[in-house]
Design a protein around this motif. Sequence first.
Motif, mmCIF file in Angstrom:
data_model
loop_
_atom_site.group_PDB
_atom_site.id
_atom_site.type_symbol
_atom_site.label_atom_id
_atom_site.label_comp_id
_atom_site.label_asym_id
_atom_site.label_seq_id
_atom_site.Cartn_x
_atom_site.Cartn_y
_atom_site.Cartn_z
ATOM 1 N N CYS A 43 0.830 -1.217 0.000
ATOM 2 C CA CYS A 43 0.000 0.000 0.000
ATOM 3 C C CYS A 43 0.858 1.257 0.000
ATOM 4 C CB CYS A 43 -0.960 0.002 1.179
ATOM 5 S SG CYS A 43 -0.157 -0.061 2.791
ATOM 6 N N GLU A 100 1.623 2.983 -2.477
ATOM 7 C CA GLU A 100 1.175 3.911 -3.511
ATOM 8 C C GLU A 100 0.211 4.959 -2.971
ATOM 9 O OE1 GLU A 100 1.049 2.257 -7.832
ATOM 10 O OE2 GLU A 100 0.096 0.777 -6.551
ATOM 11 N N ARG A 101 -0.290 4.738 -1.755
ATOM 12 C CA ARG A 101 -1.176 5.737 -1.163
ATOM 13 C C ARG A 101 -0.398 7.002 -0.859
ATOM 14 N NH1 ARG A 101 -4.426 2.140 3.359
ATOM 15 N NH2 ARG A 101 -5.339 0.602 1.930
ATOM 16 N N ARG A 102 -0.886 8.124 -1.312
ATOM 17 C CA ARG A 102 -0.195 9.399 -1.112
ATOM 18 C C ARG A 102 -0.980 10.269 -0.148
ATOM 19 N NH1 ARG A 102 1.166 8.262 -6.544
ATOM 20 N NH2 ARG A 102 3.339 8.702 -7.073
ATOM 21 N N ASN A 103 -0.340 10.616 0.964
ATOM 22 C CA ASN A 103 -0.935 11.541 1.927
ATOM 23 C C ASN A 103 -0.145 12.843 2.022
ATOM 24 O OD1 ASN A 103 -2.942 9.678 2.609
ATOM 25 N ND2 ASN A 103 -1.630 8.695 4.128
ATOM 26 N N GLU A 144 5.232 8.768 6.628
ATOM 27 C CA GLU A 144 4.950 9.065 5.222
ATOM 28 C C GLU A 144 6.232 9.161 4.401
ATOM 29 O OE1 GLU A 144 2.250 9.103 3.559
ATOM 30 O OE2 GLU A 144 0.991 8.664 5.286
ATOM 31 N N ARG A 150 7.762 3.769 -2.142
ATOM 32 C CA ARG A 150 7.150 4.106 -3.429
ATOM 33 C C ARG A 150 8.216 4.256 -4.513
ATOM 34 N NH1 ARG A 150 3.523 7.011 -1.231
ATOM 35 N NH2 ARG A 150 4.326 9.118 -1.459
#
Length: 562
Positions: A150, A152-155, A296, A303
Amino acid sequence: MAELRHATAAAAATRASSSPAKRDAESSASSSPFVASSSPRGGGGGDGKDGAPRSSAPLHQKYHLPSPVRSLLALEDPRLPSASASYRILVAVVACLVVAAFVSAPSVWSRINAPYLCRKDGIRLHCPRVNERESLWENPHAAAASWKPCAERRNLVPENETSGYIFIHAEGGLNQQRIAICNAVAIAKIMNATLILPVLKQDQIWKDQTKFEDIFDVDYFINYLKDDVRTVRDIPEWFTEKDELFTSIKRTVKNIPKYASAQFYIDNVLPRIKEKKIMSIKPFVDRLGYDNVPMEINRLRCRVNYHALKFLPEIEEMADTLATRMRNRTGNVNPYMALHLRFEKGMVGLSFCDFAGTREEKAMMADYRQKQWPRRYKNGSHLWPLALEKRKEGRCPLEPGEIGIILRAMGYTKETQIYVASGQVYGGSNRMAPLRNMFPNLVTKEDLASKEEIEHFKKHVTSLAALDFLVCLKSDVFVMTHGGNFAKLIIGFRRYMGRHRLKSIKPDKGLMSKFFGDPYMPWATFVDDVMITHQTRTGLPESTFPHYDLWENPLTPCMCRA
């Protein structure tokens, strides 16, 4: 008078038998399941074997059941004071059990549905038990079904303005350069700086002049990360002092501690970037920590590693071809093992471990070490006890023959197809002979590809290393013989991409050295010990621990429950 007395006695008996108390007692006795049966046997109604009448006493009279149990089973009159107290005690106990079950139910349910995860206890690794038959090629299905990638989740929200430009040299071999690139993107994000495409510095050992665009897809790299960091291909044209980068103190940030925190860069590097607009960072090997940066940022590094850094299409296609040929060497589709054999001359010398060999070989290795590492070598008198200590601690690379014995003990047969990812093995064919005798189906990329196919990739040493990387990544079983960036990146990739369903074997070198040093250990005992030792060293998911290595174990910051 006699008749009158007889009639009076009969009437009294009739009244007694029809009284309510008597009827209730008889009804209770006849309906209770704990009253002995009085069914006739033979010709005697209710007589035993010897003709004596059977006892019809209730069970609580025979076995002396506790008062609360007698009350619960209706064996005792509930109107009695003792029965009333027993009922209250029993009800309280039952109520406590119900409350305990209600409170513990969510915890039990969560444990049942918890993802498969191994737990570290010192140097030991404890993994949940599974009801699946052990396989030579696969880990239990439960191990692979609990986690998914996971990263690829961008916060992170991209900033509109840049604080300046940073420029780094990615040093070392291909895999060390890969880690440096990931770290460069991370610190660019930390300082909101623009990243100039890193330069792959020529290494003294590899002696390769590969550029970034000779290995990786630059356009894909820049486009994939456009929402994370700004990346430019080259130094801006307005900057006229290009020769001063990495040479001038004014333009170079030095003395960054290893595994520095994100706050260190904000406090010490960012002000200089804002002042000078363009700064280089040197050196840049392991200059960013893991557990002292935001989650992050670690996810961003994953990533970059697992998504943004793609090899060139021709490298990917050639690796697919080699993997396909490995699986079809027997005429049918067969699994194959990839063995990362780290036993090159440089590795053997740098380890300062002692290995089997002739006196001439040992003398030549001593001269080589004295020449390459004079400060560590000194006069050589301290090296023998140091070598023994390092071997006991599992810090020495396994010899080809040693890894062959371990694999045979695990159950792999001589028919196993093995792809060897290695440089020039120290000792040549003589050193490889024991391993080849046990596993004759050893092949390299040079054996699988024609001269014309492989010639194109010989222009750059890192291209050949990229082929080995991808073929090992696609293997059914990956086996390492020593630590290093190559092995830990492969294991991390297989975990992240869900390929930890397939085994990645990490031998316990310290324990194996103890077994190899025992001349009286029978083979059957050795096999049992090897199997037990490596049940949990096959690339299963591990919980993240302090000062963890993100590249080998990306679970916590970069993976989620499936």
